[in-house]
Design a protein around this motif. Sequence first.
Motif, mmCIF file in Angstrom:
data_model
loop_
_atom_site.group_PDB
_atom_site.id
_atom_site.type_symbol
_atom_site.label_atom_id
_atom_site.label_comp_id
_atom_site.label_asym_id
_atom_site.label_seq_id
_atom_site.Cartn_x
_atom_site.Cartn_y
_atom_site.Cartn_z
ATOM 1 N N PRO A 2 0.601 -1.132 -0.088
ATOM 2 C CA PRO A 2 0.275 0.227 0.290
ATOM 3 C C PRO A 2 0.958 1.630 -0.238
ATOM 4 N N ILE A 3 2.162 1.328 0.304
ATOM 5 C CA ILE A 3 3.136 2.547 0.303
ATOM 6 C C ILE A 3 4.438 1.659 -0.348
ATOM 7 N N ASP A 4 5.135 2.660 -1.057
ATOM 8 C CA ASP A 4 5.755 2.351 -1.785
ATOM 9 C C ASP A 4 6.520 3.944 -1.846
ATOM 10 N N PRO A 5 7.764 3.876 -0.910
ATOM 11 C CA PRO A 5 8.481 4.795 -0.670
ATOM 12 C C PRO A 5 9.016 5.325 -1.920
ATOM 13 N N SER A 6 9.373 4.500 -2.730
ATOM 14 C CA SER A 6 10.609 4.567 -3.683
ATOM 15 C C SER A 6 9.606 5.406 -4.542
ATOM 16 N N VAL A 7 8.148 5.490 -4.979
ATOM 17 C CA VAL A 7 7.207 6.510 -5.282
ATOM 18 C C VAL A 7 7.217 7.718 -4.495
ATOM 19 N N ALA A 8 6.957 7.484 -3.522
ATOM 20 C CA ALA A 8 5.896 8.518 -2.638
ATOM 21 C C ALA A 8 7.447 9.617 -2.877
ATOM 22 N N ILE A 9 8.741 8.962 -1.849
ATOM 23 C CA ILE A 9 9.750 9.969 -1.487
ATOM 24 C C ILE A 9 10.314 10.643 -2.046
ATOM 25 N N GLY A 10 9.712 12.492 -1.905
ATOM 26 C CA GLY A 10 10.367 13.591 -3.139
ATOM 27 C C GLY A 10 9.098 13.730 -3.633
#
Length: 292
Positions: A2-10
């Motif tokens: 549900p959370i994909d840090p590679s997409v979300a961060i930045g």
Amino acid sequence: MPIDPSVAIGASTGEKTFRWDESDVLLYHLAVGAGSEPGSFVSPDSLRYTLDDDNLQVLPSFAVVAPTFHETDPPPLDLPGCDINLSQVVHGAQTITVHGPVPTSGEATLRTRITDIWDKGKAAVIWQEGTAVSPEGQELWTVRSSIFVRGEGGWGGDRGESTAVEVPDRAADADVSYATTPNQALLYRLCGDRNPLHADPEFAKGAGFPAPILHGLCSYGVVLRLVTDALLDGDTSRVGSFTGRFAGVVFPGETIRVQAWDQGDELVVAASIAGGERDGSPVLADCVVTKA
């Protein structure tokens, strides 16, 4: 996941141009308890929050809600790379840094982005940051906030830094309290946060609470107002920034006790419930007000 840090961060979480005026400021101040004390309707100190004359000032915490002040829908959670829903989320922490006194009316554009995502095992913490800029290009304030997403985490990511603030081992320089009213959350939701957690008993029960709770940002504003009045001569222009972590909940009608210690360039603050079955329960922790 549900959370994909590679997409979300930045990732950018949007750009919003908004306006506010004296009526918005007055409503906000009333919603965080200004003007509610006996005799405040004739007190010059109180009227600086509640009367739209030349002495009107703006509590810096207003800047946190100014961009969404006229929203009537529950806050959206359409964050890039994050598939989460409102019932999973509570406010984690909030910082407001003002680059000068907040005007009583104006226009600004806020641009925000996701800066960090922390993996707490059974939960995730998502951090956002943004700066509000006037039409003339002047930076007015910067906000940084986190949300705590229950049921997420566990992907092996960074657990995040520790931000614990040590409370001085001495008597507080100010020890004050504010009794929230039964309709406090219903009033504060008119400041742009229609999350049903704060008004709908059935939604609150579904989210794990026995009844609707006060908005964390309402407690945040109450605490900053009390500290400003107690240790900064009621002068909001002396606030440079305010940081706090939401450590517990407040049910409308409970009393918030605020203790503050003057440490020179900053004030260390703690807030808890006073009285009743939950006496001593934390409200805000790791709180610091820096002086302008």
